[in-house]
Motif scaffolding. Structure first.
Motif, PDB file in Angstrom:
ATOM      1  N   CYS A  41       0.853  -1.179   0.000  1.00 24.83           N
ATOM      2  CA  CYS A  41       0.000   0.000   0.000  1.00 24.83           C
ATOM      3  C   CYS A  41       0.891   1.232   0.000  1.00 24.83           C
ATOM      4  CB  CYS A  41      -0.929  -0.008   1.226  1.00 24.83           C
ATOM      5  SG  CYS A  41      -1.977   1.453   1.357  1.00 24.83           S
ATOM      6  N   CYS A  42       0.805   2.007  -1.080  1.00 23.88           N
ATOM      7  CA  CYS A  42       1.610   3.218  -1.199  1.00 23.88           C
ATOM      8  C   CYS A  42       3.101   2.905  -1.041  1.00 23.88           C
ATOM      9  CB  CYS A  42       1.185   4.266  -0.181  1.00 23.88           C
ATOM     10  SG  CYS A  42      -0.561   4.716  -0.290  1.00 23.88           S
ATOM     11  N   GLY A  43       3.505   1.713  -1.527  1.00 23.94           N
ATOM     12  CA  GLY A  43       4.907   1.331  -1.450  1.00 23.94           C
ATOM     13  C   GLY A  43       5.347   0.822  -0.101  1.00 23.94           C
ATOM     14  N   ILE A  44       4.392   0.679   0.840  1.00 20.61           N
ATOM     15  CA  ILE A  44       4.736   0.212   2.181  1.00 20.61           C
ATOM     16  C   ILE A  44       4.485  -1.290   2.266  1.00 20.61           C
ATOM     17  CG2 ILE A  44       4.296   0.423   4.644  1.00 20.61           C
ATOM     18  CD1 ILE A  44       3.318   3.229   4.146  1.00 20.61           C
ATOM     19  N   SER A  45       5.492  -2.071   2.512  1.00 25.99           N
ATOM     20  CA  SER A  45       5.368  -3.524   2.573  1.00 25.99           C
ATOM     21  C   SER A  45       4.825  -3.958   3.917  1.00 25.99           C
ATOM     22  CB  SER A  45       6.730  -4.180   2.326  1.00 25.99           C
ATOM     23  OG  SER A  45       6.702  -5.549   2.647  1.00 25.99           O
ATOM     24  N   TYR A  46       4.223  -5.147   3.920  1.00 26.03           N
ATOM     25  CA  TYR A  46       3.769  -5.735   5.186  1.00 26.03           C
ATOM     26  C   TYR A  46       4.922  -5.883   6.162  1.00 26.03           C
ATOM     27  CZ  TYR A  46       3.155  -9.616   8.403  1.00 26.03           C
ATOM     28  OH  TYR A  46       3.171 -10.401   9.507  1.00 26.03           O
ATOM     29  N   TYR A  47       6.096  -6.142   5.651  1.00 30.47           N
ATOM     30  CA  TYR A  47       7.246  -6.388   6.510  1.00 30.47           C
ATOM     31  C   TYR A  47       7.809  -5.110   7.115  1.00 30.47           C
ATOM     32  CZ  TYR A  47       6.933 -10.971   4.429  1.00 30.47           C
ATOM     33  OH  TYR A  47       6.469 -12.190   4.034  1.00 30.47           O
ATOM     34  N   ASN A  48       7.216  -3.975   6.767  1.00 31.75           N
ATOM     35  CA  ASN A  48       7.570  -2.733   7.437  1.00 31.75           C
ATOM     36  C   ASN A  48       7.243  -2.859   8.916  1.00 31.75           C
ATOM     37  OD1 ASN A  48       7.066   0.038   8.560  1.00 31.75           O
ATOM     38  ND2 ASN A  48       7.731   0.626   6.508  1.00 31.75           N
ATOM     39  N   PRO A  49       8.192  -2.566   9.823  1.00 31.26           N
ATOM     40  CA  PRO A  49       7.941  -2.763  11.262  1.00 31.26           C
ATOM     41  C   PRO A  49       6.787  -1.926  11.803  1.00 31.26           C
ATOM     42  CG  PRO A  49       9.995  -1.564  10.885  1.00 31.26           C
ATOM     43  CD  PRO A  49       9.563  -2.091   9.566  1.00 31.26           C
ATOM     44  N   PHE A  50       6.549  -0.752  11.214  1.00 34.51           N
ATOM     45  CA  PHE A  50       5.441   0.080  11.678  1.00 34.51           C
ATOM     46  C   PHE A  50       4.099  -0.559  11.344  1.00 34.51           C
ATOM     47  CE2 PHE A  50       8.977   3.053  11.033  1.00 34.51           C
ATOM     48  CZ  PHE A  50       9.027   3.641  12.286  1.00 34.51           C
ATOM     49  N   VAL A  51       4.018  -1.211  10.183  1.00 33.45           N
ATOM     50  CA  VAL A  51       2.791  -1.921   9.804  1.00 33.45           C
ATOM     51  C   VAL A  51       2.565  -3.106  10.739  1.00 33.45           C
ATOM     52  CG1 VAL A  51       1.644  -3.216   7.971  1.00 33.45           C
ATOM     53  CG2 VAL A  51       2.994  -1.184   7.414  1.00 33.45           C
ATOM     54  N   GLN A  52       3.629  -3.842  11.024  1.00 35.04           N
ATOM     55  CA  GLN A  52       3.508  -4.983  11.931  1.00 35.04           C
ATOM     56  C   GLN A  52       3.093  -4.523  13.326  1.00 35.04           C
ATOM     57  OE1 GLN A  52       7.345  -6.937  11.593  1.00 35.04           O
ATOM     58  NE2 GLN A  52       6.532  -8.357  10.074  1.00 35.04           N
ATOM     59  N   PHE A  53       3.673  -3.417  13.776  1.00 32.90           N
ATOM     60  CA  PHE A  53       3.314  -2.904  15.097  1.00 32.90           C
ATOM     61  C   PHE A  53       1.844  -2.481  15.144  1.00 32.90           C
ATOM     62  CE2 PHE A  53       2.890   0.740  18.024  1.00 32.90           C
ATOM     63  CZ  PHE A  53       3.248   0.114  19.202  1.00 32.90           C
ATOM     64  N   TYR A  54       1.359  -1.873  14.058  1.00 30.27           N
ATOM     65  CA  TYR A  54      -0.042  -1.454  14.005  1.00 30.27           C
ATOM     66  C   TYR A  54      -0.962  -2.647  14.165  1.00 30.27           C
ATOM     67  CZ  TYR A  54      -4.513  -0.299  11.846  1.00 30.27           C
ATOM     68  OH  TYR A  54      -5.856  -0.161  11.593  1.00 30.27           O
ATOM     69  N   TYR A  55      -0.717  -3.720  13.415  1.00 32.76           N
ATOM     70  CA  TYR A  55      -1.584  -4.887  13.502  1.00 32.76           C
ATOM     71  C   TYR A  55      -1.442  -5.600  14.846  1.00 32.76           C
ATOM     72  CZ  TYR A  55      -3.305  -4.807   8.727  1.00 32.76           C
ATOM     73  OH  TYR A  55      -3.965  -4.467   7.582  1.00 32.76           O
ATOM     74  N   TYR A  56      -0.229  -5.589  15.375  1.00 29.89           N
ATOM     75  CA  TYR A  56      -0.016  -6.212  16.684  1.00 29.89           C
ATOM     76  C   TYR A  56      -0.816  -5.496  17.765  1.00 29.89           C
ATOM     77  CZ  TYR A  56       2.423  -7.648  20.938  1.00 29.89           C
ATOM     78  OH  TYR A  56       2.706  -8.119  22.194  1.00 29.89           O
ATOM     79  N   MET A  57      -0.729  -4.171  17.798  1.00 33.26           N
ATOM     80  CA  MET A  57      -1.472  -3.405  18.794  1.00 33.26           C
ATOM     81  C   MET A  57      -2.970  -3.524  18.570  1.00 33.26           C
ATOM     82  SD  MET A  57       0.544  -2.230  21.008  1.00 33.26           S
ATOM     83  CE  MET A  57      -0.672  -1.215  21.833  1.00 33.26           C
ATOM     84  N   ARG A  58      -3.400  -3.550  17.319  1.00 29.90           N
ATOM     85  CA  ARG A  58      -4.825  -3.689  17.030  1.00 29.90           C
ATOM     86  C   ARG A  58      -5.338  -5.029  17.556  1.00 29.90           C
ATOM     87  NH1 ARG A  58      -7.457  -3.599  10.956  1.00 29.90           N
ATOM     88  NH2 ARG A  58      -9.643  -3.710  11.578  1.00 29.90           N
ATOM     89  N   LYS A  59      -4.555  -6.077  17.358  1.00 30.07           N
ATOM     90  CA  LYS A  59      -4.949  -7.389  17.860  1.00 30.07           C
ATOM     91  C   LYS A  59      -5.002  -7.403  19.386  1.00 30.07           C
ATOM     92  CE  LYS A  59      -2.003 -10.760  18.195  1.00 30.07           C
ATOM     93  NZ  LYS A  59      -1.036 -11.861  17.910  1.00 30.07           N
ATOM     94  N   MET A  60      -3.996  -6.808  20.045  1.00 26.24           N
ATOM     95  CA  MET A  60      -3.966  -6.800  21.502  1.00 26.24           C
ATOM     96  C   MET A  60      -5.165  -6.056  22.076  1.00 26.24           C
ATOM     97  SD  MET A  60      -1.328  -8.513  22.585  1.00 26.24           S
ATOM     98  CE  MET A  60      -1.122  -7.915  24.250  1.00 26.24           C
ATOM     99  N   ILE A  61      -5.532  -4.926  21.478  1.00 27.52           N
ATOM    100  CA  ILE A  61      -6.657  -4.138  21.986  1.00 27.52           C
ATOM    101  C   ILE A  61      -7.967  -4.893  21.799  1.00 27.52           C
ATOM    102  CG2 ILE A  61      -8.010  -2.043  21.580  1.00 27.52           C
ATOM    103  CD1 ILE A  61      -5.363  -0.609  20.999  1.00 27.52           C
ATOM    104  N   ILE A  62      -8.126  -5.589  20.670  1.00 30.56           N
ATOM    105  CA  ILE A  62      -9.347  -6.358  20.432  1.00 30.56           C
ATOM    106  C   ILE A  62      -9.450  -7.512  21.420  1.00 30.56           C
ATOM    107  CG2 ILE A  62     -10.477  -7.933  18.816  1.00 30.56           C
ATOM    108  CD1 ILE A  62     -10.939  -5.057  18.135  1.00 30.56           C
TER     109      ILE A  62
END
Length: 606
Positions: free
Chosen positions: A38-59
């Motif tokens: 997305c917009c040149g940002i890979s899934y393996y970008n640490p910020f993307v991984q952190f976003y999904y990790y925090m989203r999962k923890m909050i849910i």
């Protein structure tokens, strides 16, 4: 149960099935995102991984618990205690003029609150303040801790008033221990309801502690560079105060309780409709009411059994508290080291008996393992710390590390190594065997002590031509932090799996405190070992003796930790990190090992 109610009594909360569907949707989104950009940002970008990790923890766990962990683990247990800890060595050597043995003894006294966690848990469970078991205990301890920090920051210490300093440190540790315990009780409860995500929670908790420690290390540089050691406490003060604000505002999720007519602590009827678990169990209002009041005869019998279990744990907590007072008292009583050794040995024996008397067999084995491995890692940290940092008069030809290097630079490397340890745990051990995780931590611990042995024998200089700072930085500083991660994480997972329902705080405190008590006994045995080895560090006269330090490292640092490996076959269940207690019981039947009796399957506590 782990979310703030937020909308009042009439607000309907999402059911367990909806919650699971939301988690599944997030995981599906994550899987799809792996193959896209997305917009040149890979899934393996640490910020993307952190976003999904925090989203999962909050849910999974709810945002209040997730952010309360930041307040306690990052702010207090990481940053605040890190800043206070950075002051320990300068205060001991520059102001109080303590010997290595005295420093280690006073450290045992200052850590006293960590060893009486069961008493704290018992009191908080049985004596709610303004209807809450946790909120106001954390808030009150935070006020006391903040006052102690302010006192040390403004008082001038010397050898004659060193006990005032130790008293202040004890109160600061009380704040950290209480906030840590009561938060642990809540997330241990959450982990029991989400066993497949327990490793994620442990990583999140320790990640917050590690990042807080890194921040404390960076801030410590400012004070240590200018030799302004009081500034460390001024920096720690805001972190202590913020914990009061978050706890007093009710960020930690918990239901309001009240005293019933029988004097029992029960959930307030006004709060019943907000309990997520009632909805998760498919219980209507009438059934929920019965679950609180135990109307039928079968539930009355279960209530009586629960009371017996609680009385048993309370008695255990009181006896442990008495032993803790004795262990701390002998450190400042001026007794000779032989008497201290005898009392320490008797305390170790009594604690072992308590474990097997009050706990069922399988739970007792796991608890005893955590306890005895801590004891066997006989601590001589006071001697090593002084050997690295004292001047040429006390240690001719030694490294003579300054406080900035020893406290700041090596700590940064150590904290980063801790993050690597978390990553290694998640990648290689989070779904693996508990036993293997303990094996690896024991081997790395011995390897770290081997680096100490080599530098004390001066092999790095005489044979390898490696400077002391480089050898220590990339040897002991790195391995010690990884050992901490690899030992701590499986221990927390094991404890969380053993905590019985509705008694998480007290039981978690008992199990964790045995490990803390093991550390105190290890330090007490260590002071005797240092005295027996003839280690002397008189900073007033400059008279020091290090002749037997290599032998101390060889026996206590390299050999003794390896005893944990054979002990795992006896005391640690052969289960995976992701197994629940039910999975464990079933696996026991399949392999033919009678780990748990039928009675123990019904209750984890006698």
């Amino acid at each position: 149960m782990f979310r703030n109610r937020g909308g009042g009594r009439g607000r309907k909360k999402p059911s367990s099935s909806k919650k699971k569907e939301e988690i599944k949707r997030i995981l599906v989104d994550l899987t799809e995102y792996k193959t896209t950009q997305c917009c040149g940002i890979s899934y393996y970008n640490p910020f993307v991984q952190f976003y999904y990790y925090m989203r999962k923890m909050i849910i999974i766990y709810g945002w209040p618990l997730v952010f309360m962990i930041v307040s306690v683990m990052f702010g207090v247990k990481g940053a605040m205690i890190g800043l206070v800890g950075s002051s320990g060595l300068p205060y001991a050597q520059k102001y109080l003029k303590l010997s290595a043995i005295e420093m280690q003894k006073y450290g045992i006294v200052a850590s006293f609150p960590w060893t009486v966690k069961p008493l704290i848990g018992m009191i908080s469970d049985g004596v709610p303040i303004f209807g809450y078991n946790k909120r106001w205990y954390i808030a009150a301890s935070s006020l006391i801790g903040s006052g102690a920090i302010y006192f040390i920051a403004t008082y001038k210490f010397d050898r004659s008033n060193g006990l005032y300093y130790i008293a202040g440190l004890t109160l600061i540790n009380a704040q950290v221990a209480i906030a840590d315990l009561l938060t642990e009780g809540k997330y241990a409860e959450a982990m029991r309801y989400n066993p497949s995500h327990s490793a994620s929670m442990v990583s999140y908790v320790w990640g917050n502690i590690t990042l807080g420690g890194i921040l404390a290390t960076v801030l410590s540089y400012i004070a240590l560079k200018d030799e302004n050691y009081h500034l460390l406490f001024w920096m720690a003060l805001p972190f202590a105060v913020q914990c009061f604000l978050t706890s007093a505002s009710g960020l930690l999720p918990e239901l309001r309780v009240k005293r019933s007519k029988k004097g029992e602590v029960v959930v307030d009827d006004d709060e019943d409709d907000d309990d997520d678990e009632e909805e998760d169990d498919g219980m209507g209002p009438s059934n929920a009411k019965k679950s609180v009041t135990f109307a039928d005869s079968e539930e009355d019998e279960e209530t009586k059994k629960a009371k017996r279990e609680k009385r048993s744990m309370n008695m255990m907590a009181i006896l442990m508290g008495i032993i803790c007072v004795v262990i701390a008292g002998i450190q400042i009583a001026g007794l000779d080291e032989t008497t201290v050794l005898a009392i320490t040995s008797i305390s170790c024996l009594l604690l072992s008996m308590l474990i097997y008397f009050f706990l069922p067999r399988q739970l007792a084995k796991a608890t005893f393992f955590l306890f005895i491995t801590s004891v066997l890692s006989v601590s001589f940290g006071g001697a090593m710390t002084y050997w690295f940092t004292v001047d040429a008069k006390c240690n001719p030809g030694g490294p003579h590390f300054d406080y900035v290097y020893f406290t700041v630079y090596t700590s940064i490397v150590g904290q980063c190594s801790g993050i690597v340890g978390i990553w290694l745990f998640n990648i290689f051990f989070s779904k693996g065997s508990l036993r293997k995780a303990f094996w690896i931590s024991s081997v790395i611990s011995s390897l770290g002590s081997f680096f100490d042995y080599a530098i004390v024998k001066r092999w790095n200089v005489d044979y390898l031509s490696i400077p002391d700072k480089a050898f220590y930085m990339f040897g002991d500083a790195v391995l010690e932090s990884i050992v901490g991660m690899m030992a701590y994480m499986p221990s927390v997972v094991l404890i969380a799996k053993m905590c019985p329902k509705n008694l998480e705080t007290t039981m978690f405190a008992i199990l964790a405190s045995f490990a803390n008590l093991g550390g105190s006994l290890s330090g007490s045995f260590g002071t005797f070992a240092m005295d027996y080895a003839g280690i002397k560090t008189d900073l007033t006269s400059g008279s020091c003796n290090w002749d037997n330090l290599p032998n101390l490292i060889l026996i206590c640092g390299i050999c003794l930790p390896l005893l944990a490996i054979p002990l795992t076959f006896i005391f640690v269940p052969n289960i995976l990190m992701t197994d629940t207690i039910t999975d464990f019981d079933n696996s026991s039947k399949k392999v033919g090992d009678k780990y748990v009796t039928e009675e123990e399957k019904k209750s984890l506590i006698k």
